[in-house]
Enzyme design. Structure first.
Site, PDB file in Angstrom:
ATOM      1  CB  CYS A 253      -6.350   1.146  -1.820  1.00  0.00           C
ATOM      2  SG  CYS A 253      -7.420   0.574  -0.442  1.00  0.00           S
ATOM      3  CD  GLN A 254      -0.205  -0.125  -6.592  1.00  0.00           C
ATOM      4  OE1 GLN A 254      -0.015  -1.075  -5.974  1.00  0.00           O
ATOM      5  NE2 GLN A 254       0.415   0.131  -7.514  1.00  0.00           N
TER       6      GLN A 254
END
Length: 144
Positions: free
Chosen positions: A57-58
């Site tokens: 996940c960013q």
């Protein structure tokens, strides 16, 4: 008869599809996602540890399982408003289900509400990572 029966995973997904059908455009749908994320239960700061972090996940995402193969419960949070909304949707479909149900349930709602086409590649990767982690926790619960 229990009036507040929790819908099964298929019904939860259909409810999500029906809710998103109310909104005419993606500006409204993103706002709804953000609103859903704001309704997530308070997440304990002491659980924001590396063991519970979802990689891929960013934004920062933490996912904590509890329970056993008969019923797994998940708590999760993110530092991103839209990702928090995605978490809210995922938890509606997967939390408080048996490990077998979790593994058997495909996230059809993602395609059905058009999320697949409207998420950035990094958010799509993060959503996939979150779903993979939930299914991994379920598989581990079955082996326990």
């Amino acid at each position: 008869m229990n009036a507040i029966a929790t819908p099964n995973a298929d019904q939860a997904q259909q409810d999500i599809v029906d809710e998103f059908a109310f909104f005419g455009d993606w500006t409204e749908r993103y706002q709804y996602l953000i609103d859903l994320g704001k309704q997530l239960p308070e997440f304990p700061e002491d659980l924001k540890i590396e063991d519970y972090r979802v990689h891929g996940c960013q934004s920062m995402v933490w996912l904590v399982p509890s329970g056993n193969a008969d019923k797994l419960h998940f708590q999760a949070t993110s530092d991103s408003a839209i990702v928090s909304g995605l978490i809210a949707l995922v938890l509606r479909v997967y939390s408080d289900r048996s490990a077998r149900d979790i593994i058997a349930t495909e996230p059809r709602f993602i395609e059905a509400i058009g999320l697949a086409k409207h998420l950035s590649p990094t958010r799509s990767n993060g959503l996939a990572a979150m779903l993979a982690k939930i299914k991994a926790y379920a598989a581990a619960a079955l082996r326990a």
